[in-house]
Every structure is written in structure tokens, then in C-alpha cells.
Enzyme design. Structure first.
Site, PDB file in Angstrom:
ATOM      1  N   ILE A 102     -75.368  58.976  20.146  1.00  0.00           N
ATOM      2  CA  ILE A 102     -75.379  58.200  21.396  1.00  0.00           C
ATOM      3  C   ILE A 102     -76.782  57.651  21.663  1.00  0.00           C
ATOM      4  O   ILE A 102     -77.508  58.141  22.532  1.00  0.00           O
ATOM      5  CB  ILE A 102     -74.901  59.031  22.616  1.00  0.00           C
ATOM      6  CG1 ILE A 102     -73.594  59.761  22.320  1.00  0.00           C
ATOM      7  CG2 ILE A 102     -74.728  58.113  23.848  1.00  0.00           C
ATOM      8  CD1 ILE A 102     -73.057  60.600  23.480  1.00  0.00           C
ATOM      9  N   PRO A 103     -77.207  56.635  20.894  1.00  0.00           N
ATOM     10  CA  PRO A 103     -78.497  56.022  21.226  1.00  0.00           C
ATOM     11  C   PRO A 103     -78.413  55.406  22.624  1.00  0.00           C
ATOM     12  O   PRO A 103     -77.389  54.812  22.980  1.00  0.00           O
ATOM     13  CB  PRO A 103     -78.678  54.954  20.137  1.00  0.00           C
ATOM     14  CG  PRO A 103     -77.326  54.723  19.556  1.00  0.00           C
ATOM     15  CD  PRO A 103     -76.540  55.980  19.769  1.00  0.00           C
ATOM     16  N   HIS A 104     -79.457  55.604  23.410  1.00  0.00           N
ATOM     17  CA  HIS A 104     -79.421  55.097  24.787  1.00  0.00           C
ATOM     18  C   HIS A 104     -80.829  54.817  25.279  1.00  0.00           C
ATOM     19  O   HIS A 104     -81.800  55.374  24.765  1.00  0.00           O
ATOM     20  CB  HIS A 104     -78.721  56.090  25.720  1.00  0.00           C
ATOM     21  CG  HIS A 104     -79.331  57.461  25.711  1.00  0.00           C
ATOM     22  ND1 HIS A 104     -79.056  58.381  24.726  1.00  0.00           N
ATOM     23  CD2 HIS A 104     -80.195  58.064  26.552  1.00  0.00           C
ATOM     24  CE1 HIS A 104     -79.729  59.498  24.974  1.00  0.00           C
ATOM     25  NE2 HIS A 104     -80.438  59.331  26.066  1.00  0.00           N
ATOM     26  N   ALA A 105     -80.920  53.922  26.259  1.00  0.00           N
ATOM     27  CA  ALA A 105     -82.226  53.580  26.824  1.00  0.00           C
ATOM     28  C   ALA A 105     -82.054  52.915  28.177  1.00  0.00           C
ATOM     29  O   ALA A 105     -81.025  52.308  28.468  1.00  0.00           O
ATOM     30  CB  ALA A 105     -82.983  52.649  25.889  1.00  0.00           C
TER      31      ALA A 105
END
Length: 154
Positions: free
Chosen positions: A68-71
Site C-alpha cells: 500500500i504505497p501512500h503519501a
């Protein structure tokens, strides 16, 4: 909140059932482009940099075959979630050392701290359920993916 507006947050245009690139960085860009191609990213490079910076803090490979890449970034004006699935599996530096097959990207505006955490936690809780993961792995169309996520977070 996630349940309230899944169609806005996670439109079918953000869902790919095409095999993403096998390398983590390229897979992150693949997910980013699903959101960018839908007109949701005002500055792709800034969004990519925010994702890279977040990845340096701690891995977004959460285990159980999930990444879950997130920013948070000023490069997006509204919260957005994208999905891709990898049959081959991608090394996301998960704590359980297993490759990621289900990939979700969460991008929220820089000032969207609370919403970011709500989305991340609702999605993480939903993905703890093996039946949800199995349905996503077997889904044959974006509608099934979207409906599975909608039901799982409610």
C-alpha cells in the site's frame, strides 16, 4: 470517509487488472499513472517524490501479499485510491518477506492528514480478511474490485 464515497475515491478508472511492472519503483509509477491519467494529479513528479519519501520512512509492504504505497502531497487535490494486481508478485520489502500481489495506492492532499489515516486504516482492516484478498485476486473486472472494496470497508 471511505465508505461514504467509494465511487469518488476509488473510481473504476483507477483499477487495473493488467500485470504491473515487476519492480517495485516501476509498479509504484504504474499505480500513480492510473490516478494521474484520470486527471487527479497536478504534478506527477511531486507526487512521485512524496511516495518515494514515504517509502524511505518505512516499507509499505504490509505483509499477506499486500503493498500500500501512500503519501500526502500538494500534487493531488482530492483523495484518490488506485489498485493493481500482480500474478507474479512484487518485492515490496514486506515484513513477512512475501511478495505483494495486491497493490493499493493512496494519495491525499497535503492537508488531508486525518482522511489519509482513515482511508489507510479502513483499507488495512478490510484486507486482513482472507476472503476479501481472495476475491480481489480472482476479480475479472474493475467493477468486482470496486464492489469488493466497498463491501469490505462498510
Amino acid at each position: 470517509m471511505l465508505e461514504d464515497d467509494i465511487d469518488r475515491l476509488f473510481p473504476q478508472a483507477h483499477i487495473s487488472l493488467t500485470e504491473p511492472p515487476a519492480e517495485k519503483e516501476a509498479a509504484v509509477e504504474f499505480l500513480l499513472d492510473l490516478i494521474a491519467d484520470n486527471g487527479r494529479v497536478t504534478d506527477r513528479e511531486a507526487a512521485l517524490n512524496a511516495l518515494r519519501e514515504r517509502e524511505k520512512e518505512a516499507t509499505t509492504g504490509v505483509g499477506m501479499g499486500i503493498g500500500i504505497p501512500h503519501a500526502k502531497t500538494s500534487a493531488v487535490e482530492e483523495p484518490s485510491v488506485a489498485f493493481a494486481r500482480s500474478d507474479a508478485g512484487i518485492d515490496f520489502d514486506a515484513m513477512d518477506d512475501k511478495p505483494a500481489h495486491l497493490l493499493f495506492m493512496i494519495l491525499v492532499p497535503a492537508e488531508g492528514g486525518e482522511e489519509h489515516l482513515q482511508i489507510l486504516s479502513a483499507l488495512s482492516r478490510a484486507l486482513m480478511h482472507e476472503d476479501v484478498r481472495e476475491t480481489l485476486l480472482a476479480a475479472e473486472d474493475p467493477e468486482t474490485v470496486q464492489n469488493t472494496v466497498r463491501e469490505a470497508v462498510n
